[in-house]
Motif scaffolding. Structure first.
Motif, short mmCIF file in Angstrom:
data_model
loop_
_atom_site.label_atom_id
_atom_site.label_comp_id
_atom_site.label_asym_id
_atom_site.label_seq_id
_atom_site.Cartn_x
_atom_site.Cartn_y
_atom_site.Cartn_z
N GLY A 94 0.79 -1.22 0.00
CA GLY A 94 0.00 0.00 0.00
C GLY A 94 0.82 1.27 0.00
N LEU A 95 2.15 1.16 0.22
CA LEU A 95 2.97 2.37 0.28
C LEU A 95 3.26 2.93 -1.10
CD1 LEU A 95 5.50 1.33 3.06
CD2 LEU A 95 3.45 2.74 3.26
N GLY A 96 3.21 2.07 -2.12
CA GLY A 96 3.42 2.52 -3.48
C GLY A 96 2.14 2.45 -4.28
N ALA A 97 2.26 2.51 -5.60
CA ALA A 97 1.07 2.41 -6.44
C ALA A 97 0.47 1.02 -6.32
CB ALA A 97 1.45 2.69 -7.90
N SER A 98 -0.83 0.95 -6.22
CA SER A 98 -1.52 -0.34 -6.10
C SER A 98 -2.59 -0.41 -7.16
CB SER A 98 -2.15 -0.47 -4.70
OG SER A 98 -2.83 -1.69 -4.57
N PRO A 99 -2.53 -1.36 -8.10
CA PRO A 99 -3.46 -1.39 -9.24
C PRO A 99 -4.92 -1.39 -8.83
CG PRO A 99 -1.68 -2.96 -9.57
CD PRO A 99 -1.56 -2.45 -8.16
N ASP A 100 -5.28 -2.14 -7.77
CA ASP A 100 -6.70 -2.22 -7.43
C ASP A 100 -7.15 -1.09 -6.52
OD1 ASP A 100 -5.16 -3.20 -5.35
OD2 ASP A 100 -6.75 -4.52 -4.61
N LEU A 101 -6.23 -0.21 -6.10
CA LEU A 101 -6.61 0.91 -5.26
C LEU A 101 -6.18 2.24 -5.90
CD1 LEU A 101 -5.60 -0.53 -1.78
CD2 LEU A 101 -7.87 -0.32 -2.73
N ALA A 102 -5.95 2.24 -7.21
CA ALA A 102 -5.51 3.45 -7.89
C ALA A 102 -6.63 4.48 -7.94
CB ALA A 102 -5.05 3.11 -9.31
N GLU A 103 -6.25 5.73 -7.98
CA GLU A 103 -7.22 6.80 -8.13
C GLU A 103 -7.41 7.13 -9.61
OE1 GLU A 103 -9.16 8.02 -5.77
OE2 GLU A 103 -8.29 6.52 -4.49
N ALA A 104 -7.79 8.35 -9.90
CA ALA A 104 -8.16 8.71 -11.27
C ALA A 104 -7.00 8.62 -12.25
CB ALA A 104 -8.73 10.13 -11.29
N SER A 105 -5.76 8.64 -11.74
CA SER A 105 -4.61 8.57 -12.63
C SER A 105 -4.64 7.26 -13.41
CB SER A 105 -3.31 8.66 -11.83
OG SER A 105 -3.24 7.62 -10.89
N GLY A 106 -4.31 7.33 -14.69
CA GLY A 106 -4.28 6.14 -15.52
C GLY A 106 -5.64 5.73 -16.04
N ARG A 107 -6.67 6.52 -15.81
CA ARG A 107 -8.00 6.17 -16.27
C ARG A 107 -8.14 6.57 -17.74
NH1 ARG A 107 -13.09 8.15 -12.75
NH2 ARG A 107 -12.54 10.15 -13.65
N SER A 108 -8.63 5.64 -18.55
CA SER A 108 -8.77 5.92 -19.98
C SER A 108 -9.94 6.86 -20.23
CB SER A 108 -8.99 4.61 -20.73
OG SER A 108 -10.25 4.05 -20.38
N ASP A 109 -9.96 7.42 -21.45
CA ASP A 109 -11.07 8.30 -21.82
C ASP A 109 -12.39 7.54 -21.82
OD1 ASP A 109 -9.30 10.39 -22.12
OD2 ASP A 109 -9.11 10.15 -24.30
N ALA A 110 -12.34 6.27 -22.27
CA ALA A 110 -13.56 5.46 -22.30
C ALA A 110 -14.09 5.21 -20.89
CB ALA A 110 -13.28 4.14 -23.01
N GLU A 111 -13.17 4.91 -19.96
CA GLU A 111 -13.61 4.69 -18.58
C GLU A 111 -14.18 5.97 -17.98
OE1 GLU A 111 -11.85 3.40 -14.18
OE2 GLU A 111 -10.59 3.20 -15.97
N SER A 112 -13.53 7.09 -18.24
CA SER A 112 -14.02 8.37 -17.71
C SER A 112 -15.41 8.69 -18.25
CB SER A 112 -13.04 9.49 -18.08
OG SER A 112 -11.77 9.27 -17.51
N ALA A 113 -15.65 8.36 -19.52
CA ALA A 113 -16.95 8.68 -20.13
C ALA A 113 -18.07 7.83 -19.55
CB ALA A 113 -16.86 8.49 -21.64
N CYS A 114 -17.75 6.60 -19.14
CA CYS A 114 -18.78 5.68 -18.66
C CYS A 114 -18.82 5.55 -17.15
CB CYS A 114 -18.55 4.29 -19.26
SG CYS A 114 -18.61 4.23 -21.06
N ALA A 115 -17.91 6.19 -16.46
CA ALA A 115 -17.80 6.01 -15.01
C ALA A 115 -19.06 6.49 -14.30
CB ALA A 115 -16.59 6.78 -14.49
N GLY A 230 -9.52 -4.95 -0.74
CA GLY A 230 -8.86 -5.21 -2.01
C GLY A 230 -9.14 -6.60 -2.55
N LEU A 231 -9.06 -6.72 -3.87
CA LEU A 231 -9.39 -7.98 -4.54
C LEU A 231 -8.48 -9.12 -4.09
CD1 LEU A 231 -11.03 -9.51 -6.67
CD2 LEU A 231 -9.39 -8.70 -8.39
N ASP A 232 -7.18 -8.86 -3.98
CA ASP A 232 -6.25 -9.94 -3.62
C ASP A 232 -6.62 -10.59 -2.29
OD1 ASP A 232 -4.81 -9.58 -5.91
OD2 ASP A 232 -3.14 -8.52 -4.98
#
Length: 261
Positions: A94-115, A230-232
């Motif tokens: 949890g101290l670094g980037a965590s794929p299943d707990l990421a915030e808006a960074s890295g979100r695609s345009d398609a995901e943003s449009a449908c979120a 988290g999923l894991d």
């Protein structure tokens, strides 16, 4: 393992199975030496705090026949939002980037449009107490819902998520047919792909009493899941447990069902 000093953390690659435990005496929140049981599992290593280790270098007799290896580790003691004592192994998760707990960074345009739409200002949001170790050091994504009708099934809950336009934004749903051992009522666990989606769904579910064809229930209460986040962690603890195939959690990827646990 015996020794005067607890290890700094579980060995590399270990995944902690977080669980509240009964302490023999009141302890202050913060770092605490604990005897922990380490067990091999398909998804990693289960690390479970089982007893206070401040009284000496030898594990208590009750752990003599414990499954797995019993070691002394540093753990973090913290109370959750309801005052329950949580004891978790100290790890770097949890101290670094965590794929299943990421915030808006890295979100695609398609995901943003449908979120899902963010809830209005002032809407309900479960309380979360932050801390220096997992899971307290990350933005939570797993909700726990109670007060559901007796007749509602796991499939019904998935339909509720989809009707609320969250399809593709959750990856784990578990609603047992009966209360789990030691629980007085059924608890639904839902993990979302981002913290913000969990917050949005919590605001819609909190206080709900009508569930369509599933009937009416008590006033639904939504909180952050503890101690599992988290999923894991959810897959590690709930998938493959001793229950029938129809009682397994449902897993999803991009809105599509994944092979069951």
């Amino acid at each position: 393992e015996q020794g005067a000093q607890p290890r700094a953390e579980p060995r590399a690659g270990a995944r902690a199975a977080l669980a509240p435990i009964d302490m023999p005496a009141p302890v202050a929140e913060g770092l605490c030496a604990m005897w922990c049981r380490m067990e091999a599992a398909a998804a990693g290593t289960l690390v479970t705090p089982v007893a206070d280790a401040s009284g000496g270098d030898n594990p208590p007799p009750s752990l003599a026949e414990a499954l797995g290896c019993v070691v002394k580790l540093w753990c973090w003691v913290q109370r959750d939002s309801e005052g329950a004592l949580m004891v978790v192994p100290c790890t770097g998760k949890g101290l670094g980037a965590s794929p299943d707990l990421a915030e808006a960074s890295g979100r695609s345009d398609a995901e943003s449009a449908c979120a899902p739409l963010a809830p209005p200002c002032g809407s309900y949001e479960p309380e979360w107490k932050s801390g220096p170790y997992w899971p307290f050091n990350a933005a939570p994504t797993t909700l726990c819902a109670t007060g559901l009708p007796d007749s509602i099934t796991q499939e019904d809950l998935v339909e509720v998520l989809d009707r609320e336009e969250f399809s593709g934004f959750y990856d784990f749903v578990f609603l047992p047919a009966a209360p789990e051992q030691g629980q007085s009522q059924r608890k639904a666990l839902i993990n979302f792909t981002r913290h913000e989606y969990a917050v949005a769904f919590a605001s819609r579910l909190q206080g709900r009493t009508s569930w369509g064809a599933a009937g009416r229930g008590d006033c639904c209460q939504v909180d952050w899941s503890m101690p599992l986040q988290g999923l894991d962690a959810l897959v590690q603890v709930h998938c493959g447990a001793r229950r029938g195939a129809e009682e397994q959690p449902a897993l999803f990827a991009d809105g599509w069902p994944r092979p069951s646990c």
